[in-house]
Design a protein around this motif. Sequence first.
Motif, PDB file in Angstrom:
ATOM      1  N   LEU A 103     -63.974  -3.849 -33.377  1.00 41.24           N
ATOM      2  CA  LEU A 103     -64.468  -3.519 -32.039  1.00 41.24           C
ATOM      3  C   LEU A 103     -63.458  -3.894 -30.963  1.00 41.24           C
ATOM      4  O   LEU A 103     -63.278  -3.156 -29.978  1.00 41.24           O
ATOM      5  CB  LEU A 103     -65.798  -4.235 -31.784  1.00 41.24           C
ATOM      6  N   LYS A 140     -60.799  -1.272 -30.840  1.00 40.73           N
ATOM      7  CA  LYS A 140     -61.316  -0.035 -30.250  1.00 40.73           C
ATOM      8  C   LYS A 140     -61.359  -0.135 -28.734  1.00 40.73           C
ATOM      9  O   LYS A 140     -60.980   0.791 -28.001  1.00 40.73           O
ATOM     10  CB  LYS A 140     -62.700   0.238 -30.816  1.00 40.73           C
ATOM     11  N   LYS A 151     -71.873   0.409 -24.918  1.00 45.48           N
ATOM     12  CA  LYS A 151     -72.555   0.087 -26.168  1.00 45.48           C
ATOM     13  C   LYS A 151     -71.624  -0.674 -27.113  1.00 45.48           C
ATOM     14  O   LYS A 151     -72.037  -1.643 -27.764  1.00 45.48           O
ATOM     15  CB  LYS A 151     -73.020   1.391 -26.831  1.00 45.48           C
ATOM     16  N   GLU A 152     -70.367  -0.280 -27.161  1.00 44.11           N
ATOM     17  CA  GLU A 152     -69.402  -0.968 -28.022  1.00 44.11           C
ATOM     18  C   GLU A 152     -69.150  -2.386 -27.524  1.00 44.11           C
ATOM     19  O   GLU A 152     -69.001  -3.317 -28.326  1.00 44.11           O
ATOM     20  CB  GLU A 152     -68.091  -0.179 -28.072  1.00 44.11           C
ATOM     21  N   LYS A 181     -72.000  -4.511 -28.643  1.00 45.90           N
ATOM     22  CA  LYS A 181     -71.872  -4.839 -30.069  1.00 45.90           C
ATOM     23  C   LYS A 181     -70.897  -5.995 -30.280  1.00 45.90           C
ATOM     24  O   LYS A 181     -71.139  -6.889 -31.096  1.00 45.90           O
ATOM     25  CB  LYS A 181     -71.386  -3.611 -30.842  1.00 45.90           C
TER      26      LYS A 181
END
Length: 891
Positions: free
Chosen positions: A840, A843, A860-861, A864
Amino acid sequence: MAEENIPKAYDPNAFEKKWYAYWESNGFFHASADDGKTPYSIVIPPPNVTGQLHIGHALDNTLQDILIRWRRMQGYSALWMPGCDHAGIATQARVEEQLRNEGKSRYDLGREKFTERVWEWKEEYGSRIMTQLRTLGSSLDWPRERFTMDEGCSHAVREAFVSLYEDGLIYQGTRITNWCPSCNTALSDIEVEHETEAGNLWHLRYLVEGTESYVEIATTRPETMFGDTGVAVHPDDDRYKALVGKNVILPIVNKPIPVFADAYVDPAFGTGAVKVTPAHDPNDYEMGLRHDLPQVKVIENDGTMSDGIGKYSGMDRYACRKELIKDLEAAGVLIKTEEHEHAVGHCSRCRSTVEPLVSKQWFVRMEALAAPAMEAVRSGRTQFVPARFDKIYMNWLENIRDWCISRQLWWGHRIPAWHCDDCGKTTVAREDPTTCAHCGSDHIRQDEDVLDTWFSSALWPFETMGWPEQAPELEKYYPTATLVTGYDIIFFWVARMMMMGLRFGKDVPFRRVFIHGLVRDSQGRKMSKSLGNGIDPVEVIDKYGADTLRFMLVTGNTPGNDMRFYMERVESARNFANKLWNASRFMLMNLEGYDASIVPDAEDFALSDRWILSRYQKTITGVTENLEKFELGEAARAIYEFIWNEFCDWYIELVKDRLYDKSGDVRSKRTAQYVLAHVLEGTLRLLHPFMPFITEEIWQKVPHEGESIMIASFPVADDSLVDAASESVMTAMMEVIRAIRNMRAEVGATPGHKSPVILYIADNELRGRFVENEDYLVSLASAFPVTIAEPVSETPENATTSVAFGVEIYLPLKGLIDIDKEIARLKAELEKLRDEEKRLGGKLSNESFVAKAPAAVVEKEREKLTAAKEKAQSIEERIGYLGHIGDKESL
């Protein structure tokens, strides 16, 4: 009782239709005017005879059914009056469509034959929605079913019309109305649906007479300019003060029209100068009356342009607009075109764009009728729930306009007025006349129009009770107790019923008006065919059962507020029904040897018995109080919480040992059976108004008295069974059990493996109660042995700890878990989390992803990644804690 008395699986299709047929055939829905009971009455908002059950109907009728079933069980003479509306425009449209498919029109049949054809259609298709209301469980008094064009209603409508006419409150006149060019009739406001559409704002030059200067006019409907008879500006608008009293030249027509000042004009809209077309806009019509402007009709009833406007005559209004814009541009009149969104009225039946037109219609003078209707609400004779809807009601009545009640249809109540061809006067009569009442001529013809459907439905609360006759029903059940309806028809129906009720019924038509909101889709949008987001309640009932749909609709519902429809909530309601079903099945399987006539003594009740009996009394009180306040959603929530969380999850689990006990303690077992049966039977009655089918199915199996749960008494709380002390102790016990369960889960204890528990309780009385009921901890918290003592200075080593309700809880870990194995498991989980963090993080550090991905996806990422880091930190702390304990154990 044998296990087969209740099937393993809850299947509403196996019994819902059976019980409805049983209720109806036994007359349980019927109220008698001479039964000597206190009346409670509701009249159904009559659905259209053309209609089928939609989710709004399902909500509205579920709320009514809850109220009527509750009051019936309380011993009232509960009348829920059924019926449907003849739906003039919609029904005529259905039959005309049939005729078109046969290559005919209503004119081929003539009025009489066409009306016969509509009655035939009504007999064949008109009962569909009434059948669907039965499927929903609606306990309507079916033998009393009414139709707004049945003989009794027709008599009432005629009496009301003639009486209002004789009192000077009905007149015929030429005024502007909503007109549907496709249905070819005037429409009521409620039959017009306004939708925001993308359009244009055309800016035009209107030359000032005798000069080279011009006034810039902005319009969304240039085709109406042929009917312009003035230009209006605001009296305080300095830009135009010098023009007031002068003329401008109407383009294309080349006719001078006056510029005048009127406070209605919004200086901020468009250019602040407004073309005024009195014959084609309701606001322009009012301005025209104030300033004595001519009314020039340039669009005909069929939506085509009128004669006398050159090449545009006979064109469709929109074809004319297109051609006219070209000509205005060619003539140098068009300054510019802007995109503009505006509300456009559509016929609710055929979706055609409504045209405001001046036409000769019948009207009701509303001012004299509105005053008593406002006073009735101000004085509290009728109360809105929620009370905030008073303002909407009052505001509409304070600004009310005369009501156009005539429709250019053949299906409906024909206006009882006859026009004389000789003297030109009109005869209005209760019986069909053969001669003119003014000159005696027999050259009379009945008015072609029929009455607005809302005219007959305005009489609904008392015409269904037998008015204008002094029927027993009218004497007993009018005024009705409650009207249940949506906030979207306060103006059109509620206010008109108030006016007519006070005029003819001599009292308000209802004491309470319970307003509910709309059912919207999961995104909060209004359900519509165009969006394709509608929910068919019949399909939901077929799949999940009527009880599930009803309970879903009422839970979370608050008076006056919209609600969203989620299939997940339907599933949740179905799960609740399953929970109740399984709990009932468990009880029925454990009633062997039970004798309902034997009531335990007070000393026989265990703590759990006293607790559940006390909670049951409080639930009865809470549900009843919420029903009285029309907080039906809160009432349903209270029942749900009691059945699911207290009765099923706690009490049933607490009494299992007593029910299964083989030690021979018959007294304890029978006390448990008594409390189970007593509370379940009463709770079924409490739940019945909300979920009538499942409660009847189960109630018929459990020990009970009477023919049907729906005519059994609604529970009344027994204050002598309210036991605050037992509730307090049981609450403490439950909190401690929850805490122990959580502690065992956190350390990974094997389910079912008993673990030692140490409780330190400072309060002597509470400690004593825990000692007395230690077995609850053993059975529900997998705790053994249990040590209950006063707090001490030294706490147990190598134990996880918690505090609940002032009780110190210690769970020794030695022997409970394999520490090395648990640490290894946690390290493996931590490694996975670190890999996820790395993925993550990479990313989110990629600038291309962050720049191109939707913001919601990026966020949203990030969420997370945060969650992964937090969980990893928690696992690290857990590993450290277990490692510390392991080191101590190795010493």
